[in-house]
Design an enzyme around this catalytic site. Structure first.
Site, PDB file in Angstrom:
ATOM      1  N   ARG A  90      85.847   2.093-106.125  1.00 59.54           N
ATOM      2  CA  ARG A  90      84.892   2.313-107.217  1.00 59.54           C
ATOM      3  C   ARG A  90      83.753   1.287-107.176  1.00 59.54           C
ATOM      4  NH1 ARG A  90      88.726   2.325-112.223  1.00 59.54           N
ATOM      5  NH2 ARG A  90      86.730   2.138-113.292  1.00 59.54           N
ATOM      6  N   ARG A 109      98.818   2.297-106.544  1.00 54.59           N
ATOM      7  CA  ARG A 109      98.858   2.138-107.998  1.00 54.59           C
ATOM      8  C   ARG A 109      97.500   2.520-108.566  1.00 54.59           C
ATOM      9  NH1 ARG A 109     100.938  -3.791-107.507  1.00 54.59           N
ATOM     10  NH2 ARG A 109      99.545  -3.482-105.738  1.00 54.59           N
ATOM     11  N   ASP A 116      94.473   3.502-110.948  1.00 57.54           N
ATOM     12  CA  ASP A 116      94.075   2.980-112.256  1.00 57.54           C
ATOM     13  C   ASP A 116      94.008   4.069-113.324  1.00 57.54           C
ATOM     14  OD1 ASP A 116      93.744   0.230-111.988  1.00 57.54           O
ATOM     15  OD2 ASP A 116      91.769   0.457-111.049  1.00 57.54           O
TER      16      ASP A 116
END
Lengths: 248, 248
Positions: free
Chosen positions: B198, B50, B52
């Site tokens: 990230r 999924r 972002d």
């Protein structure tokens, strides 16, 4: 008037090309306006290669005369600041002698043409490659490219509006290679005719798709006839990648 | 209901992320609508990762159930036709057994994060890289990355909204390499926590800029405290690059 050399990267997508035109924004105009804003006077930017509408640059070279000595890093950073949001970036700025001319001093130019040869359209590289839906035969393309290297009359691969005094040019290299999912065509010469790289690439793609044999390219060259050229490749796959000066 | 596996490429820029949301267009919705248009019935597409808002995919994997057997190439081409102009491309479609689940069958995921470390902003790769204006020390980043590889409690590198049952994950690889003008960070694991890549990359960049020492990353990991994390890297440099299934 101190003269500066500017090394530039740009996305050709939103521009009518390098050169100022009445019909839309040009890279030259974007640069001239950005430099004028920090220098405080009008400037004229001269580029090494007059890239066409939609053609990109990984490393174009230009020069500009300013009315006083600015630190070179200031020229780079201030121009980049005022260029926003145009997709043009000054990679480097450096003071050069008055007799340096981005276009007339250049002794070599290099282009790379990016082809994506797969069934599915590009999602990430849209506007950055020419999408060809069938797999290209790069060996056949390389064989065909070999026929074009050297000193020839390139009338077949020259746009009707080309302003060059002579159609005779020396093509130093035309290399076809597979790079990941893409096929790249690298071209090097002292200078090129208008649309020469896109005309040659479009013709090589005919060979890569099996519609032409490599030796058909030799025949097209010998014809010295624009009508003998294959389709001209679209602009979005083409990048001016380097400009060479004496001593480099 | 025949099930199809879809391998996908997309530009995350215009999307709120993979998953359907009320606040904007998602990749999942774009796919579901494109497939429904040719299949003639509503469908639900399940993705392996999924991603972002703003995160890209070089190769996401999804599955969908259709109400009849379509040739796989038709599924690919018809979906691509109806996806236009959304920057999502079906690279491949293939029939799979009913027990294949894009998300739950996956045994590995790989991401690459692209950093451009130079003074001048990107013109061609805007929205495709994280632009860091100083040169990164990749040796220091690689040393720091070494502290994160293995089985750890990654609470420090986990978003507050992460829904994973446990913060303990095994990071199989975190590799830092220079690729042309860019620095790439490649991460591989069975699965990742929300924002883990990230968060790790943002922390590694602190090391690359000399603000953190490599061993500070080890300390941040051991703290098991979100507040110990460096800044989270922006989404536009991140690409889901591969999903692995048993037997692959």
């Amino acid at each position: 008037m101190p003269r500066y050399r500017l090394d530039l990267e740009y996305d050709g997508g939103p521009f009518v090309g390098w050169q100022r035109q009445d019909n839309g924004p040009s890279v030259q105009q974007a640069l001239e306006e950005a430099i004028a804003r920090f220098a405080g006077h009008e400037v004229r930017v001269q580029g090494a290669g007059r890239t066409d509408t939609g053609v990109h640059a990984l490393r174009q070279v230009a020069h500009v005369d300013l009315d006083r000595d600015w630190p070179a890093d200031t020229v780079r950073d201030a121009t980049n600041h005022h260029l926003k949001p145009a997709p043009v970036s000054v990679l480097a700025a450096a003071p050069v002698p008055d007799d340096f001319h981005a276009r007339f001093s250049a002794v070599g130019r290099a282009y790379v043409y990016r082809l994506l040869d797969r069934r599915s359209p590009p999602a990430l590289d849209r506007g950055r490659v020419w999408h060809v839906v069938r797999t290209l035969d790069t060996d056949a393309m390389a064989a065909a490219a070999g026929h074009l290297v050297g000193r020839h009359d390139f009338t077949t691969f020259r746009a009707a509006q080309c302003q060059s005094a002579s159609p005779v040019k020396t093509l130093d290299a035309l290399e076809v290679s597979r790079v990941g999912a893409e096929v790249h065509v690298n071209a090097r010469a002292r200078s090129f005719l208008h649309n020469q790289v896109r005309s040659m690439v479009g013709t090589l793609v005919e060979v890569g798709l099996g519609r032409w044999r490599p030796e058909d390219v030799s025949r097209a060259l010998a014809a010295c006839d624009r009508a003998a050229c294959g389709p001209v490749a679209p602009p979005q796959g083409l990048y001016l990648s380097a400009v060479r000066y004496p001593g480099e």
